[in-house]
Design a protein around this motif. Structure first.
Motif: not given
Length: 190
Positions: A38, A44, A47, A49-50, A52, A103, A105
């Motif tokens: 991640m 990041g 995906t 992803s903003h 942590e 989903r 990852l």
């Protein structure tokens, strides 16, 4: 072969084995490997992803996955190395409509070798054949064509585009919506 929605539930946490990967229940012990995946800037971005969530919250998240009856979170283990390289998830379960979201990852250590494609096929097959799902959907950002090809190999079909669905580094990015239906899965012999 359409199964009833109560054939199984997400209470069952199976181990699914393919030629390249093993999918098994994710646990708190998997956090270090998943944290590395991640933390990768490309993961990041791909995906969307903003930010942590922090180690304590992440560990709590993984510690409680086995208790969830409305989702299935599985660690992706590379059979060649025995290392956890990612996670595959069926979530947003709608039992009345026999559907859910998917989903995945995969960290850098698991990319480019077909692990994601096989993990996708395994979990989708489980969802359709064992849980009795009729529809599994996902979204993939347009700057991730490699993932879109992997999803297509696993039977997903493009349904449309959510325009400007993600703001990334000051740029708007479209999200391609895809799904696989049980009828597609069965007809393809996947």
């Amino acid at each position: 072969m359409t199964a009833s929605p109560d054939k199984h539930s997400f209470s069952d946490k199976p181990t699914l084995t393919g030629e390249l990967v093993i999918l098994r229940q994710v646990t708190e012990d998997d956090y270090p490997a998943l944290a590395v995946a991640m933390a990768d800037p490309d993961v990041g971005r791909l995906t969307g992803s903003h930010g942590e969530i922090g180690e304590e919250k992440a560990r709590e998240w993984y510690r409680t996955r086995q208790d969830q009856t409305d989702r299935l979170d599985l660690a992706i283990v590379d059979k060649a190395s025995g290392d956890v390289v990612g996670e595959a998830v069926l979530n947003e379960w709608d039992p009345d409509n026999q559907s859910c979201n998917f989903r995945i990852l995969i960290g850098p250590a698991g990319q480019g070798r077909g692990l994601g494609t096989e993990a996708t096929r395994l979990i989708v097959g489980y969802g359709i054949e064992e849980i009795g799902l009729h529809r599994i959907s996902l979204g993939v950002y347009v700057f991730n064509p490699r993932a879109q090809r992997a999803y297509e190999k696993a039977g997903f079909v493009v349904e449309g585009v959510f325009r400007d669905a993600l703001l990334w580094d000051g740029e708007w990015v479209d999200e391609v919506m895809m799904s696989v239906l049980a009828t597609d899965w069965i007809q393809s012999g996947a």
